[in-house]
Design a protein around this motif. Structure first.
Motif, PDB file in Angstrom:
ATOM      1  N   GLY A 284     -22.339 -12.706  12.714  1.00 51.19           N
ATOM      2  CA  GLY A 284     -20.316 -12.857  12.228  1.00 51.19           C
ATOM      3  C   GLY A 284     -19.777 -11.041  12.607  1.00 51.19           C
ATOM      4  N   GLN A 285     -21.140 -10.103  11.956  1.00 52.41           N
ATOM      5  CA  GLN A 285     -20.548  -8.960  12.355  1.00 52.41           C
ATOM      6  C   GLN A 285     -20.992  -8.656  13.657  1.00 52.41           C
ATOM      7  OE1 GLN A 285     -21.822  -6.064   8.869  1.00 52.41           O
ATOM      8  NE2 GLN A 285     -21.890  -7.539   8.309  1.00 52.41           N
ATOM      9  N   TRP A 286     -21.849  -9.371  13.303  1.00 56.53           N
ATOM     10  CA  TRP A 286     -22.560  -8.413  15.566  1.00 56.53           C
ATOM     11  C   TRP A 286     -20.864  -8.919  16.571  1.00 56.53           C
ATOM     12  CZ3 TRP A 286     -23.979 -13.183  19.246  1.00 56.53           C
ATOM     13  CH2 TRP A 286     -24.050 -12.209  20.404  1.00 56.53           C
ATOM     14  N   LEU A 287     -20.293 -10.503  16.118  1.00 58.43           N
ATOM     15  CA  LEU A 287     -19.275 -11.328  17.300  1.00 58.43           C
ATOM     16  C   LEU A 287     -18.225 -10.308  17.063  1.00 58.43           C
ATOM     17  CD1 LEU A 287     -20.469 -14.933  16.291  1.00 58.43           C
ATOM     18  CD2 LEU A 287     -20.957 -13.365  19.057  1.00 58.43           C
ATOM     19  N   SER A 288     -17.436  -9.759  15.659  1.00 62.53           N
ATOM     20  CA  SER A 288     -16.608  -9.042  15.332  1.00 62.53           C
ATOM     21  C   SER A 288     -16.763  -7.904  16.281  1.00 62.53           C
ATOM     22  CB  SER A 288     -16.505  -9.167  14.221  1.00 62.53           C
ATOM     23  OG  SER A 288     -14.974  -8.661  13.641  1.00 62.53           O
ATOM     24  N   SER A 289     -18.297  -6.977  16.468  1.00 57.74           N
ATOM     25  CA  SER A 289     -17.492  -5.675  16.272  1.00 57.74           C
ATOM     26  C   SER A 289     -17.582  -6.053  18.326  1.00 57.74           C
ATOM     27  CB  SER A 289     -18.685  -5.282  15.816  1.00 57.74           C
ATOM     28  OG  SER A 289     -19.285  -4.939  14.912  1.00 57.74           O
ATOM     29  N   ILE A 290     -18.506  -7.018  18.338  1.00 61.92           N
ATOM     30  CA  ILE A 290     -18.285  -6.654  19.950  1.00 61.92           C
ATOM     31  C   ILE A 290     -17.318  -6.797  20.680  1.00 61.92           C
ATOM     32  CG2 ILE A 290     -20.795  -6.739  20.193  1.00 61.92           C
ATOM     33  CD1 ILE A 290     -20.675  -9.764  21.283  1.00 61.92           C
ATOM     34  N   GLY A 291     -16.253  -7.652  20.215  1.00 63.26           N
ATOM     35  CA  GLY A 291     -15.001  -8.487  20.395  1.00 63.26           C
ATOM     36  C   GLY A 291     -15.468  -9.519  21.810  1.00 63.26           C
ATOM     37  N   VAL A 298     -15.803 -16.257  15.954  1.00 69.78           N
ATOM     38  CA  VAL A 298     -15.999 -15.730  14.438  1.00 69.78           C
ATOM     39  C   VAL A 298     -16.802 -16.470  13.033  1.00 69.78           C
ATOM     40  CG1 VAL A 298     -16.530 -13.586  13.584  1.00 69.78           C
ATOM     41  CG2 VAL A 298     -14.979 -13.426  15.709  1.00 69.78           C
ATOM     42  N   ASP A 299     -16.130 -17.372  12.847  1.00 68.39           N
ATOM     43  CA  ASP A 299     -16.196 -18.280  11.729  1.00 68.39           C
ATOM     44  C   ASP A 299     -17.368 -19.205  11.671  1.00 68.39           C
ATOM     45  OD1 ASP A 299     -14.652 -17.100   9.687  1.00 68.39           O
ATOM     46  OD2 ASP A 299     -12.524 -18.156  10.169  1.00 68.39           O
ATOM     47  N   TYR A 300     -16.758 -20.301  13.387  1.00 73.41           N
ATOM     48  CA  TYR A 300     -17.793 -21.083  13.676  1.00 73.41           C
ATOM     49  C   TYR A 300     -19.550 -20.522  13.785  1.00 73.41           C
ATOM     50  CZ  TYR A 300     -13.902 -24.848  13.408  1.00 73.41           C
ATOM     51  OH  TYR A 300     -13.205 -25.833  13.368  1.00 73.41           O
ATOM     52  N   TYR A 301     -19.143 -20.195  14.601  1.00 70.43           N
ATOM     53  CA  TYR A 301     -20.458 -19.908  15.430  1.00 70.43           C
ATOM     54  C   TYR A 301     -21.513 -19.445  14.952  1.00 70.43           C
ATOM     55  CZ  TYR A 301     -18.069 -20.145  20.262  1.00 70.43           C
ATOM     56  OH  TYR A 301     -17.138 -20.097  20.968  1.00 70.43           O
ATOM     57  N   PRO A 302     -21.659 -18.419  13.956  1.00 78.47           N
ATOM     58  CA  PRO A 302     -22.810 -18.038  13.009  1.00 78.47           C
ATOM     59  C   PRO A 302     -23.114 -19.328  11.533  1.00 78.47           C
ATOM     60  CG  PRO A 302     -21.416 -16.286  12.855  1.00 78.47           C
ATOM     61  CD  PRO A 302     -20.649 -17.789  13.711  1.00 78.47           C
ATOM     62  N   LYS A 354     -29.898 -13.374  22.666  1.00 69.90           N
ATOM     63  CA  LYS A 354     -29.222 -12.999  21.344  1.00 69.90           C
ATOM     64  C   LYS A 354     -28.477 -14.049  19.906  1.00 69.90           C
ATOM     65  CE  LYS A 354     -28.323  -8.018  22.751  1.00 69.90           C
ATOM     66  NZ  LYS A 354     -28.565  -7.919  23.708  1.00 69.90           N
ATOM     67  N   PHE A 355     -27.860 -14.978  21.168  1.00 70.77           N
ATOM     68  CA  PHE A 355     -27.481 -15.938  19.816  1.00 70.77           C
ATOM     69  C   PHE A 355     -28.537 -17.171  19.812  1.00 70.77           C
ATOM     70  CE2 PHE A 355     -23.527 -15.624  21.642  1.00 70.77           C
ATOM     71  CZ  PHE A 355     -22.184 -16.699  20.622  1.00 70.77           C
ATOM     72  N   PHE A 356     -29.610 -17.128  20.662  1.00 74.44           N
ATOM     73  CA  PHE A 356     -31.119 -17.834  20.044  1.00 74.44           C
ATOM     74  C   PHE A 356     -30.964 -16.872  19.522  1.00 74.44           C
ATOM     75  CE2 PHE A 356     -35.729 -17.791  21.179  1.00 74.44           C
ATOM     76  CZ  PHE A 356     -35.566 -18.803  20.802  1.00 74.44           C
ATOM     77  N   ALA A 357     -31.811 -15.627  19.326  1.00 73.48           N
ATOM     78  CA  ALA A 357     -32.394 -14.933  18.381  1.00 73.48           C
ATOM     79  C   ALA A 357     -32.112 -15.302  17.092  1.00 73.48           C
ATOM     80  CB  ALA A 357     -32.116 -13.481  18.750  1.00 73.48           C
ATOM     81  N   TYR A 358     -30.434 -15.309  16.962  1.00 69.94           N
ATOM     82  CA  TYR A 358     -30.230 -15.266  15.829  1.00 69.94           C
ATOM     83  C   TYR A 358     -30.168 -16.895  14.778  1.00 69.94           C
ATOM     84  CZ  TYR A 358     -27.411 -10.342  15.197  1.00 69.94           C
ATOM     85  OH  TYR A 358     -27.326  -9.200  15.024  1.00 69.94           O
ATOM     86  N   TYR A 359     -29.925 -18.204  15.675  1.00 70.50           N
ATOM     87  CA  TYR A 359     -30.490 -19.010  15.600  1.00 70.50           C
ATOM     88  C   TYR A 359     -31.835 -19.371  14.854  1.00 70.50           C
ATOM     89  CZ  TYR A 359     -25.368 -20.116  16.777  1.00 70.50           C
ATOM     90  OH  TYR A 359     -24.176 -20.414  17.557  1.00 70.50           O
ATOM     91  N   PHE A 360     -32.838 -19.299  15.865  1.00 73.72           N
ATOM     92  CA  PHE A 360     -34.056 -18.808  15.920  1.00 73.72           C
ATOM     93  C   PHE A 360     -34.369 -18.356  14.083  1.00 73.72           C
ATOM     94  CE2 PHE A 360     -38.611 -18.435  17.045  1.00 73.72           C
ATOM     95  CZ  PHE A 360     -39.126 -19.841  17.227  1.00 73.72           C
ATOM     96  N   ALA A 361     -33.353 -17.393  13.951  1.00 76.00           N
ATOM     97  CA  ALA A 361     -33.873 -16.958  12.561  1.00 76.00           C
ATOM     98  C   ALA A 361     -33.094 -17.132  10.921  1.00 76.00           C
ATOM     99  CB  ALA A 361     -33.010 -15.352  12.624  1.00 76.00           C
ATOM    100  N   GLY A 362     -32.920 -19.011  11.387  1.00 76.80           N
ATOM    101  CA  GLY A 362     -32.506 -19.517  10.666  1.00 76.80           C
ATOM    102  C   GLY A 362     -33.801 -20.292   9.888  1.00 76.80           C
ATOM    103  N   ASP A 413     -23.531  -0.111  10.939  1.00 72.24           N
ATOM    104  CA  ASP A 413     -24.546  -0.278  11.682  1.00 72.24           C
ATOM    105  C   ASP A 413     -24.830  -1.465  12.933  1.00 72.24           C
ATOM    106  OD1 ASP A 413     -25.702   1.585  10.556  1.00 72.24           O
ATOM    107  OD2 ASP A 413     -27.498   0.718   9.305  1.00 72.24           O
ATOM    108  N   ALA A 414     -23.073  -2.300  12.011  1.00 73.97           N
ATOM    109  CA  ALA A 414     -23.072  -3.790  13.649  1.00 73.97           C
ATOM    110  C   ALA A 414     -22.836  -3.156  14.920  1.00 73.97           C
ATOM    111  CB  ALA A 414     -21.614  -4.446  12.960  1.00 73.97           C
ATOM    112  N   PRO A 415     -22.731  -3.213  16.043  1.00 75.10           N
ATOM    113  CA  PRO A 415     -23.600  -4.672  16.375  1.00 75.10           C
ATOM    114  C   PRO A 415     -24.606  -4.790  16.514  1.00 75.10           C
ATOM    115  CG  PRO A 415     -22.525  -3.750  18.425  1.00 75.10           C
ATOM    116  CD  PRO A 415     -22.163  -2.745  16.856  1.00 75.10           C
TER     117      PRO A 415
END
Length: 477
Positions: A284-291, A298-302, A354-362, A413-415
């Protein structure tokens, strides 16, 4: 017919030996899991709401600067640490059917209060006391599950319970987006303030449900839905090797003189930090920071991180009950988190990767249920030691978590979170080492116990086969 039995055992654990036991398990699954899962759902809903509120207007409205967001989580963690062991020991004194709902009411009222704060300092105070009250839920429930279920039944129930908390995180993102769209500005309140109000409204009725149906523990249960035969069975099916002690200072000696407290605490203190991807809402912080993304996106994707976490938790918990091996799940978790961290460290990688990486980290969430089921299994022969070990595991993890995000996952430190991704790779390596240590110590303890039992049996055999000495007849005088 044999394949049907195998599939059934794989999906739901050891098959009950009688109709009475099958009926008992159905009741336990319904009443214990329904309340504990709903309680933990609201627990995690509250925590996730703070993360979602931050990226949905709270930051601007409360004029939050720098690391204020990290400090909110740190203050909550400090309260959580303070409440951990006292809450679990209270379950030895106060009936769980009274203690759990009472703590839930406390944090529900404090959640209402969060909707009315005017500055971040007020939120600090609220979050500290919420941490104390919410500390009752996670380790307390794992203690209760270990009191009612066999090791072969425990992993899956632990997984279902843990997944309910993740569902709270998943629902929070959807709820925040809906609130932002439909309630923002209603009654002069911002959308993020309505989020806390709705959270409180959901929490309090569940506490009432707990007062009515929670069964306490097998030795003290008076649940109206359990027959006398079921109550007796609930004790007999687990009590054969359990040593019961009175609450005394001897508990400290027992706990500190064995490896279990040290090994299990160290394991979760380290492995729990692999959850930093989700617990700090890095995506969420990554999406918010890169715009380039709306507030709703930003609420849904994470939520995808949490969804993969739920799937991993349930599959791994099912597998560990079937195989009785807990350690492979931690290897799977470390592999996924290492791959995810490396993908994010290579900043030139495509956004899709990066989307894949964040989801995989779940997958990191899968280790939580497995680690606590493993500790329940290791300490199954001593109720009080088990209560302390489970609480200490979460306490030490939160003690680390009080400063870990500030150091490695600061909002500033984001994003990229470069330091955090390097720390993640190191954390995974350390987790693998401690997992191997705990596995070795458990195996050694089992071998020593087996050898001692065989020596005892051999001694009994020798005593029974030795000739009985007869008294010499008295000499006539």
């Amino acid at each position: 017919m044999r394949w049907h039995t195998t599939v059934r055992q794989f999906l739901w654990g050891e098959i009950p030996s009688s109709k009475l036991e099958r009926g008992l398990l159905l009741k336990l699954d319904w009443f214990i899991l329904s309340y504990c899962c709903l309680m933990y759902f609201t627990n995690y809903l509250d925590r996730a709401n703070v993360n979602n509120a931050y990226v949905s207007g709270m930051k601007q409205e409360l004029n939050m600067q720098g690391n204020d967001f990290n400090k909110i989580n740190t203050v909550f963690t400090c309260g959580y640490i303070v409440g951990m062991i006292p809450n679990n020991l209270m379950l030895q004194v106060v009936p769980p059917r009274l203690w759990f709902p009472s703590m839930q009411i406390v944090w529900g009222v404090l959640t209402f209060c969060s909707s009315s704060v005017h500055n971040v300092q007020q939120l600090y105070a609220i979050r500290f006391f919420q941490g104390i009250s919410e500390a009752s839920t996670f380790v307390g429930t794992h203690y209760i599950l270990g009191s009612w279920y066999k090791p072969s039944e425990l992993g899956k129930r632990s997984g279902i319970f843990t997944s309910s908390g993740l569902a709270g995180t998943l629902f929070s993102g959807v709820l925040q987006a809906a609130v932002y769209q439909h309630l923002g500005g209603v009654g002069g309140r911002s959308g993020w303030r309505w989020l806390f109000i709705i959270d409180g409204v959901i929490t309090l009725p569940i506490a009432l449900y707990g007062f009515l149906i929670f069964p306490d523990v097998p030795s003290t249960t008076k649940a109206f839905y359990l027959s006398e035969e079921e109550r007796a069975l609930s004790k007999d099916r687990l009590d054969s090797d359990v040593v019961h002690h009175g609450l005394s200072w001897g508990l400290a000696k027992r706990v500190l003189s064995r490896w279990r407290w040290y090994g299990c605490s160290l394991l979760f203190a380290i492995s729990g930090e692999t959850e930093s991807f989700g617990s700090n809402n890095l995506m969420g912080q990554w999406l918010s920071s890169i715009g380039g993304y709306t507030v709703e996106e930003v609420d849904y994707y994470p939520s995808g991180v949490t969804a993969f976490g739920i799937a991993s938790t349930l599959v791994c918990a099912t597998w560990t009950d079937y195989t009785r091996a807990r350690w492979p799940v931690l290897i799977y978790m470390c592999f996924c988190c290492t791959v995810a961290a490396i993908c994010i460290l290579v900043w030139s990688s495509p956004t899709g990767l990066k989307f894949f990486a964040y989801y995989f980290a779940g997958a990191s969430y899968a280790g939580q249920a497995t680690t606590f089921a493993w500790a329940n299994q290791i300490c199954a022969d001593d109720d009080q030691e088990r209560a302390v070990v489970l609480a200490s595991m979460n306490m030490w993890n939160n003690a680390v978590n009080a400063w870990w995000p500030l150091l490695f996952y600061s909002a500033t430190d984001a994003p990229r979170f470069k330091k955090g991704m390097i720390a993640m790779v190191c954390t995974c390596a350390a987790t693998l080492g401690v997992t191997g240590l705990v596995w070795y110590l458990e195996r050694r303890e089992q071998r020593l116990a087996k050898r001692k039992a065989m020596e005892h049996v051999e001694q009994i055999r020798k005593d029974s086969s030795s000739p009985i000495k007869k008294d010499k007849p008295l000499k006539d005088e």
